[in-house]
Design an enzyme around this catalytic site. Structure first.
Site, PDB file in Angstrom:
ATOM      1  N   GLY A  19      14.357 -23.737  61.026  1.00  0.00           N
ATOM      2  CA  GLY A  19      14.249 -24.822  62.078  1.00  0.00           C
ATOM      3  C   GLY A  19      14.100 -24.236  63.425  1.00  0.00           C
ATOM      4  N   ASN A  21      11.295 -25.196  64.166  1.00  0.00           N
ATOM      5  CA  ASN A  21      10.789 -26.870  65.422  1.00  0.00           C
ATOM      6  C   ASN A  21      11.930 -27.360  64.925  1.00  0.00           C
ATOM      7  OD1 ASN A  21       7.671 -27.565  65.526  1.00  0.00           O
ATOM      8  ND2 ASN A  21       7.288 -26.792  62.985  1.00  0.00           N
ATOM      9  N   ARG A  71      16.805 -37.741  42.320  1.00  0.00           N
ATOM     10  CA  ARG A  71      15.789 -37.776  43.578  1.00  0.00           C
ATOM     11  C   ARG A  71      16.644 -39.016  44.490  1.00  0.00           C
ATOM     12  NH1 ARG A  71      12.044 -34.536  45.483  1.00  0.00           N
ATOM     13  NH2 ARG A  71      11.723 -33.901  43.376  1.00  0.00           N
ATOM     14  N   MET A  96      11.898 -29.589  52.928  1.00  0.00           N
ATOM     15  CA  MET A  96      11.213 -28.806  51.290  1.00  0.00           C
ATOM     16  C   MET A  96      11.038 -29.889  50.269  1.00  0.00           C
ATOM     17  SD  MET A  96       9.061 -26.983  53.219  1.00  0.00           S
ATOM     18  CE  MET A  96       8.118 -26.262  52.072  1.00  0.00           C
ATOM     19  N   ARG A  97      11.234 -31.368  50.642  1.00  0.00           N
ATOM     20  CA  ARG A  97      11.516 -31.984  49.360  1.00  0.00           C
ATOM     21  C   ARG A  97      10.764 -33.184  49.396  1.00  0.00           C
ATOM     22  NH1 ARG A  97      14.904 -31.969  45.303  1.00  0.00           N
ATOM     23  NH2 ARG A  97      15.542 -33.872  46.068  1.00  0.00           N
ATOM     24  N   ASN A 113       5.879 -36.203  60.151  1.00  0.00           N
ATOM     25  CA  ASN A 113       6.129 -34.938  59.600  1.00  0.00           C
ATOM     26  C   ASN A 113       5.436 -33.891  60.581  1.00  0.00           C
ATOM     27  OD1 ASN A 113       7.041 -32.561  57.644  1.00  0.00           O
ATOM     28  ND2 ASN A 113       4.798 -33.422  56.433  1.00  0.00           N
ATOM     29  N   HIS A 115       2.683 -31.028  59.912  1.00  0.00           N
ATOM     30  CA  HIS A 115       1.863 -30.256  58.851  1.00  0.00           C
ATOM     31  C   HIS A 115       0.777 -29.227  59.354  1.00  0.00           C
ATOM     32  CE1 HIS A 115       0.396 -29.376  54.984  1.00  0.00           C
ATOM     33  NE2 HIS A 115      -1.161 -29.513  55.278  1.00  0.00           N
ATOM     34  N   SER A 142      -1.145 -30.756  62.227  1.00  0.00           N
ATOM     35  CA  SER A 142      -0.790 -31.887  62.711  1.00  0.00           C
ATOM     36  C   SER A 142       0.419 -32.393  62.339  1.00  0.00           C
ATOM     37  CB  SER A 142      -2.012 -32.633  61.537  1.00  0.00           C
ATOM     38  OG  SER A 142      -3.140 -31.623  61.481  1.00  0.00           O
ATOM     39  N   ASP A 151       0.640 -35.760  52.855  1.00  0.00           N
ATOM     40  CA  ASP A 151      -0.208 -35.749  53.770  1.00  0.00           C
ATOM     41  C   ASP A 151      -0.675 -36.907  54.220  1.00  0.00           C
ATOM     42  OD1 ASP A 151       1.621 -33.798  54.215  1.00  0.00           O
ATOM     43  OD2 ASP A 151       0.598 -32.870  52.920  1.00  0.00           O
ATOM     44  N   GLU A 180       2.502 -25.523  67.218  1.00  0.00           N
ATOM     45  CA  GLU A 180       3.530 -26.557  66.321  1.00  0.00           C
ATOM     46  C   GLU A 180       5.089 -26.437  67.040  1.00  0.00           C
ATOM     47  OE1 GLU A 180       3.456 -25.532  61.367  1.00  0.00           O
ATOM     48  OE2 GLU A 180       4.871 -25.211  62.253  1.00  0.00           O
TER      49      GLU A 180
END
Length: 325
Positions: A19, A21, A71, A96-97, A113, A115, A142, A151, A180
């Site tokens: 975590g 970010n 899911r 990560m999903r 998000n 990337h 980005s 993405d 980031e």
């Protein structure tokens, strides 16, 4: 009714790991003048270190392991936690999903998000290794809107990071991570403030207005306006007002059915409508744009109504034709 001029956006951050970010977003949110606050940190791993950091800082958390769950069911639980926290935006920070299309669709335009590449280059995994192997001079990071395609959403901000001779993926990743932590809070702050940015609002209005048949833009009394018909004889059906004539609003002036409708709407919904100076007596209404709860479909509807009121009969049917195509 909240004061939309000073509203602070509530954000849910989804994480899976350490975590860093999320921490950058959280600490930036506590600087004076931040336009957002972290309302929830949610994880698909109850042991994620990010949760402990959030709890230590007094941020509400939610955790649910995804193992053994469909899911759709896991997404529904995460989404419910975000909504229960009052989140208006969801920010993915090392989550990560792969999200289900339904979940993404419901948060279209409100989910971000980050990337580790200069998108559209290198979507997916192993971005640093791929950039080095390709001989690129720069890697980077980005921030983008989340869409069903991985993405591929609108890019909101980027930072390029020089790839140095002999760089390894790990070394490049460490520098990109520093970038980031600078980029994400800045882009998020700018993004949640767009509802109060006149240039952003004008760009959205322009796109909607010029999508109508036989329309063009022309300045009127120092402000952007939109006309239907020829350049020579066209008639205005919309004006963009950025606090003109002392008004406190950024607004779209459009034709309504008359003074009765104008007065009824202004009285019933003063946060959404106002009677514009000079134009109000002629049956124009001000649709207030700089409010966090603005419905752009409603703006498009007003533009269409106003276009239909002033369009010459010879081209009025073009709107129906465009709808049918």
């Amino acid at each position: 009714m909240p004061d939309h001029a000073t509203a602070t956006a509530k954000v849910a951050v989804f994480v899976s790991g350490t975590g860093t970010n999320m921490a950058a977003l959280l600490y930036a949110s506590r600087l004076p003048g931040s336009p957002y606050e972290i309302a929830l940190v949610a994880a698909n791993d109850p042991a994620a270190p990010a949760l402990a950091l959030a709890r230590a800082e007094g941020v509400p958390t939610f955790a649910l392991a995804h193992a053994g769950m469909a899911r759709e069911d896991h997404d529904a639980a995460m989404e419910r936690a975000a909504r229960d926290a009052g989140a208006q935006y969801i920010v993915l920070a090392g989550y990560m999903r792969i999200l289900t299309p339904g979940f993404v669709g419901r948060w279209e335009g409100r989910m971000l998000n980050i990337h580790p590449s200069l998108l559209p280059a290198y979507p997916g995994l192993d971005t640093h290794a791929r950039a080095i192997a390709a001989g690129d001079s720069y890697g980077g990071t980005s921030v983008h809107l989340v869409t069903e395609e991985l993405d591929a959403g609108e890019i909101l901000g980027q930072i390029a990071i020089a790839i140095q001779p002999g760089d390894t993926p790990a070394a490049l990743a460490a520098r990109v991570r520093l970038a980031e932590h600078q980029l994400y809070p800045r882009v998020l702050a700018d993004f949640v403030s767009r509802w109060n940015d006149p240039q952003h609002l004008l760009a959205r209005v322009r796109t909607l207005a010029l999508a109508l048949p036989r329309t063009h833009e022309r300045e009127s009394h120092g402000a952007p306006g939109f006309r239907v018909g020829t350049e020579k004889s066209g008639k205005f059906f919309a004006h963009f007002s950025d606090r003109h004539h002392g008004a406190p609003h950024v607004s779209l002036l459009v034709k309504c059915a008359g003074l009765d409708e104008l007065e009824t709407l202004v009285e019933a919904q003063p946060h959404a409508y106002h009677k514009p100076a000079y134009y109000g007596a002629s049956g124009w209404i001000g649709v207030i744009l700089n409010r966090a709860d603005l419905d752009w479909d409603d703006v498009a509807h007003w533009l269409r109504r106003s276009w239909q009121q002033v369009a010459p009969k010879s081209i009025a049917g073009l709107l129906d034709t465009a709808d049918a195509s």
